[in-house]
Structure formats: structure tokens, C-alpha cells
Design a protein around this motif. Structure first.
Motif, short mmCIF file in Angstrom:
data_model
loop_
_atom_site.label_atom_id
_atom_site.label_comp_id
_atom_site.label_asym_id
_atom_site.label_seq_id
_atom_site.Cartn_x
_atom_site.Cartn_y
_atom_site.Cartn_z
N ASP A 69 93.16 65.01 23.10
CA ASP A 69 93.15 63.66 23.68
C ASP A 69 93.44 63.66 25.17
O ASP A 69 93.58 62.60 25.78
CB ASP A 69 94.18 62.78 22.96
CG ASP A 69 93.80 62.52 21.51
OD1 ASP A 69 92.60 62.37 21.23
OD2 ASP A 69 94.71 62.47 20.66
N GLY A 70 93.57 64.86 25.77
CA GLY A 70 93.83 64.95 27.20
C GLY A 70 95.29 64.89 27.56
O GLY A 70 95.64 64.84 28.75
N ASN A 71 96.19 64.93 26.58
CA ASN A 71 97.62 64.92 26.87
C ASN A 71 98.10 66.32 27.22
O ASN A 71 97.68 67.30 26.59
CB ASN A 71 98.40 64.41 25.65
CG ASN A 71 97.98 63.01 25.24
OD1 ASN A 71 97.88 62.12 26.06
ND2 ASN A 71 97.70 62.82 23.95
N PRO A 72 98.97 66.44 28.22
CA PRO A 72 99.50 67.76 28.56
C PRO A 72 100.21 68.40 27.37
O PRO A 72 100.86 67.71 26.57
CB PRO A 72 100.49 67.47 29.70
CG PRO A 72 100.06 66.16 30.26
CD PRO A 72 99.51 65.38 29.09
N LEU A 73 100.06 69.71 27.24
CA LEU A 73 100.83 70.41 26.21
C LEU A 73 102.31 70.29 26.54
O LEU A 73 102.69 70.18 27.71
CB LEU A 73 100.41 71.88 26.17
CG LEU A 73 98.96 72.17 25.78
CD1 LEU A 73 98.67 73.67 25.90
CD2 LEU A 73 98.64 71.67 24.39
N ASN A 76 107.72 73.13 26.71
CA ASN A 76 108.19 74.37 26.08
C ASN A 76 107.03 75.28 25.70
O ASN A 76 107.13 76.51 25.76
CB ASN A 76 109.04 74.06 24.85
CG ASN A 76 108.26 73.39 23.74
OD1 ASN A 76 107.46 72.48 23.98
ND2 ASN A 76 108.49 73.80 22.50
N ILE A 77 105.86 74.67 25.33
CA ILE A 77 104.67 75.47 25.02
C ILE A 77 104.08 76.05 26.29
O ILE A 77 103.70 77.23 26.35
CB ILE A 77 103.63 74.62 24.28
CG1 ILE A 77 104.19 74.16 22.93
CG2 ILE A 77 102.34 75.41 24.09
CD1 ILE A 77 104.51 75.28 21.97
N LEU A 78 104.01 75.24 27.37
CA LEU A 78 103.49 75.73 28.64
C LEU A 78 104.33 76.89 29.17
O LEU A 78 103.79 77.86 29.71
CB LEU A 78 103.45 74.60 29.67
CG LEU A 78 102.39 73.52 29.43
CD1 LEU A 78 102.59 72.36 30.41
CD2 LEU A 78 100.99 74.08 29.56
N ASP A 79 105.64 76.79 29.00
CA ASP A 79 106.51 77.89 29.43
C ASP A 79 106.19 79.16 28.66
O ASP A 79 106.14 80.26 29.23
CB ASP A 79 107.98 77.51 29.24
CG ASP A 79 108.44 76.43 30.21
OD1 ASP A 79 107.75 76.23 31.22
OD2 ASP A 79 109.48 75.80 29.93
N LYS A 80 105.95 79.03 27.36
CA LYS A 80 105.64 80.19 26.54
C LYS A 80 104.26 80.76 26.89
O LYS A 80 104.03 81.97 26.80
CB LYS A 80 105.70 79.83 25.06
CG LYS A 80 107.10 79.50 24.57
CD LYS A 80 107.09 79.05 23.11
CE LYS A 80 108.49 78.70 22.63
NZ LYS A 80 108.47 78.20 21.23
N LEU A 81 103.34 79.85 27.26
CA LEU A 81 101.99 80.31 27.60
C LEU A 81 101.96 81.09 28.91
O LEU A 81 101.04 81.86 29.17
CB LEU A 81 101.04 79.11 27.73
CG LEU A 81 100.74 78.33 26.44
CD1 LEU A 81 99.79 77.18 26.73
CD2 LEU A 81 100.17 79.22 25.37
N HIS A 82 102.97 80.88 29.77
CA HIS A 82 103.03 81.56 31.06
C HIS A 82 101.72 81.35 31.81
O HIS A 82 101.15 82.28 32.40
CB HIS A 82 103.30 83.06 30.86
CG HIS A 82 103.92 83.73 32.04
ND1 HIS A 82 103.20 84.15 33.13
CD2 HIS A 82 105.20 84.04 32.32
CE1 HIS A 82 104.00 84.71 34.03
NE2 HIS A 82 105.23 84.65 33.55
N ALA A 83 101.22 80.08 31.78
CA ALA A 83 99.89 79.79 32.32
C ALA A 83 99.90 78.60 33.26
O ALA A 83 98.90 77.91 33.40
CB ALA A 83 98.92 79.55 31.16
N GLY A 84 101.04 78.35 33.92
CA GLY A 84 101.10 77.23 34.85
C GLY A 84 101.32 75.91 34.14
O GLY A 84 101.56 75.86 32.92
N ASP A 85 101.25 74.80 34.89
CA ASP A 85 101.45 73.49 34.28
C ASP A 85 100.14 72.94 33.76
O ASP A 85 99.11 73.61 33.77
CB ASP A 85 102.11 72.53 35.28
CG ASP A 85 101.26 72.29 36.53
OD1 ASP A 85 100.03 72.49 36.46
OD2 ASP A 85 101.83 71.92 37.57
N SER A 86 100.17 71.68 33.29
CA SER A 86 99.00 71.11 32.62
C SER A 86 97.82 70.91 33.57
O SER A 86 96.69 70.71 33.11
CB SER A 86 99.37 69.77 31.98
OG SER A 86 99.80 68.85 32.97
#
Length: 349
Positions: A69-73, A76-86
Motif C-alpha cells: 500500500d506504499g507504507n514504509p516498512l 525495526n525491519i528497516l534496521d534489520k534490512l541494513h538498507a537505508g530508510d523507506s
């Protein structure tokens, strides 16, 4: 850097996700788990189709840090992804694999490098782009046009923007390869993480120790089991690898082969609780085109066995254009190579 022995050959997260879905198709139909998968109509009923009994399936890996739906992850998931912010990654399609399944079930999979510089139409201000950008640029332009028409609902803007992005990606791949597309499947970045987490980690084997501060990859040489966050770092690493993005593709292939082996060994499809966890990943992270049925899932599931000829489409040279590193390609040569491989007349890679 190459991944050791049998871990070097299969397709990407999409391939594993779709394959695992197909392997358990009858099982999850029986238990009422088939509902809830997002279906896209981007392919269109009038799109060119394969003839002669063959099937072409495009696998799309979307480098997005947002949900359907276009909502940022969640943070805590973004931190685990180590892939920057949304906002990182945008809506690039960092993985594109065209899978041809012949009438005789012979399978050839063509990896399309994400930085291939291709001609486009319909995107304001561009006549050439990296093929990975077709999705995001079209999505953004479509949303701007819709807003100008008075559309304000963010969910509608997201969904219609993504559908336009998918249509542009399908069109770009058809133009480059000269091949029709019968079906497609799309998975987002979180799919790597969720799939690894649902399996309790992924086993890999490395020829050499690696370190990459950008992806977070920091692994010794040898055989080891990576947790979900480490698995994502493993498949995202490109810095410090001899062939950059092409070696990252090999990492993703190794990830998927490990997934398929673990699914087979663990008997996941005989355990309803484990299978529900797995289907939760499919529901959340996967989009399928219209028309997927038992036959398509069955044929895709067969790919997990590794009896596939894998090819990476050729690059003529590398260039630096308007501030970007791009791959200069020869579409005519690409189309000829694909046709020869599909017909069985090409030299084995």
C-alpha cells in the motif's frame, strides 16, 4: 567472488518464492490458504503471448522499502534490512529474469542486468534509461498525472502508480528481448528477509571471507548458517566483489538454491503450521499477474530442482552517461541470443 559448488546456480528470491508456492499448491488449496495474494492486471488481456506450447514468465525483484500500500516498512525491519530508510531504493527493479519453459519442459532463464541502457517512450524527459528505472519513473509520472486530475487517495495513487510501473517494465523487457511475456511475478526487498526468517536461517558456503559496510555483509570463509538479517546482507552485497552487481546476482542465486534445498529437506509442505508461516510471506511480499494456475505453479516449482540453463544477457561495454554508470547493449544481438537459446541452437554458456 563466487559461491562454492552447488550454491552457484538457480534463480532469484522470486524463483524460490514462486517455486515453493507451486510445490505446495494442492496442499494450500486443500487448506484454504490460496486467498490473499495480490493480483496485478498490468499484463493485459491483449498483450502478445507465446505460441507453440512454450511459456515465458518474467520474475521481478522490486527494490522497495515499502509495503503493497506504499507504507514504509517498520523501523525495526528497516534496521534489520541494513538498507537505508523507506526513501532508499525507490521503485527500481533490481532483479529481472525472463524464464522460458518450452513445450518439452526444457527451461532457459535469462538474467537481465539492471543497468542495461535501453530506449523508452512515454516517460517525460527521457528517451533512454536504465531498464531498472522503468518501474519507478513511470510510477512517479503516473501519480503526478492522477493528482493533477484530482485523485487524492494515497492507496489508489500507490496501486495505480505501481500498475503503470509494471506495465512499463513489461514493455521495456519485451522491447529489449523481442519476447512475449505470458505471466509475471513480483517480490519486494522484504521478501528476502521474511523468507529467510520463516525458515530459521539460510545455509551458504563461501570461498573467501567478505566484508561490505554498505550491505552489512561480514562473513568468514566456509559453510555457515545466516540469520534473516545476515541473509539479506549476503544477497545485497556488491561492493568488494570482483564483478559487482553480476556477482550479487550469483549471491541471490545461491540464496535461492539453499532455500529450495531446505524446503525439501525440512518437509515444510507436510506441516500446516510451518506452511502457514511460509504462505504469510507469499501473501505479504508477492504480486502475481492474472492467470496463474496449477500448471504455471507446477512448471515453476520444477525449477527448484536446478535442471535449468542460466544465461546473463550480454553487455557490449560500460559507459558513464549523465552521471550514471550504464551498460551499453545491442538489442539485436540480445534477441538473436535468446532466440537461439530457446531453439536449442546456441552454444552452452
Amino acid at each position: 567472488m563466487r559461491v562454492l559448488k552447488v550454491l552457484r546456480r538457480t534463480a532469484l528470491t522470486l524463483l524460490a518464492t514462486v517455486a515453493l508456492t507451486g510445490t505446495g499448491l494442492a496442499y494450500w488449496q486443500t487448506h484454504g490458504l490460496i486467498g490473499g495474494i495480490t493480483i496485478s492486471r498490468a499484463l493485459g488481456l491483449d498483450a502478445p503471448r507465446s505460441v507453440g506450447g512454450g511459456t515465458n514468465i518474467l520474475l521481478i525483484g522490486l527494490d522497495s522499502r515499502k509495503d503493497q500500500d506504499g507504507n514504509p516498512l517498520p523501523e525495526n525491519i528497516l534496521d534489520k534490512l541494513h538498507a537505508g530508510d523507506s526513501s532508499s531504493g525507490g521503485y527500481n527493479t533490481n532483479t529481472l529474469i525472463l524464464v522460458h519453459i518450452g513445450a518439452d519442459d526444457r527451461v532457459v532463464a535469462f538474467s537481465i542486468p539492471r543497468d542495461d541502457y535501453v530506449a523508452v517512450s512515454g516517460i517525460t524527459g527521457y528517451d533512454h534509461i536504465k531498464i531498472k528505472e522503468a518501474y519507478g519513473l513511470t510510477k512517479g509520472q503516473t501519480e503526478d498525472e492522477l493528482e493533477a486530475e484530482g485523485v487524492t487517495d494515497p492507496v489508489e495513487l500507490e496501486q495505480r502508480g505501481r500498475e503503470a510501473g509494471r506495465e512499463a517494465t513489461l514493455r521495456a523487457v519485451r522491447n529489449l528481448t523481442g519476447q512475449p511475456i505470458d505471466y509475471f511475478a513480483e517480490v519486494n526487498l522484504a521478501g528476502f528477509y521474511d523468507l529467510a526468517e520463516s525458515l530459521g536461517g539460510i545455509e551458504v558456503c563461501l570461498n573467501h571471507a567478505v566484508y561490505d559496510e554498505y550491505s552489512g555483509a561480514d562473513f568468514p570463509a566456509g559453510r555457515q548458517t545466516l540469520d534473516a538479517a545476515q541473509a539479506l546482507a549476503f544477497v545485497r552485497q556488491r561492493h568488494g566483489l570482483e564483478n559487482g552487481d553480476l556477482d550479487r546476482t550469483h549471491r541471490q542465486q545461491a540464496f535461492l538454491l539453499s532455500v529450495s534445498r531446505q524446503l525439501q529437506q525440512a518437509g515444510v509442505f507436510g506441516n500446516l503450521d510451518e506452511f502457514r508461516d511460509l504462505m504469510a510471506v507469499v501473501h505479504k511480499d508477492v504480486v502475481l499477474s492474472q492467470g496463474w494456475g496449477e500448471e504455471q505453479f507446477r512448471r515453476m516449482a520444477a525449477l527448484a530442482g536446478g535442471n535449468v540453463e542460466f544465461r546473463t544477457l550480454p553487455v557490449v561495454r560500460y559507459a558513464y552517461i549523465e552521471g550514471q554508470d550504464v551498460n551499453i547493449v545491442d538489442p539485436a544481438a540480445i534477441r538473436a541470443e535468446i532466440a537461439a537459446a530457446i531453439n536449442g541452437t546456441a552454444t552452452a554458456p
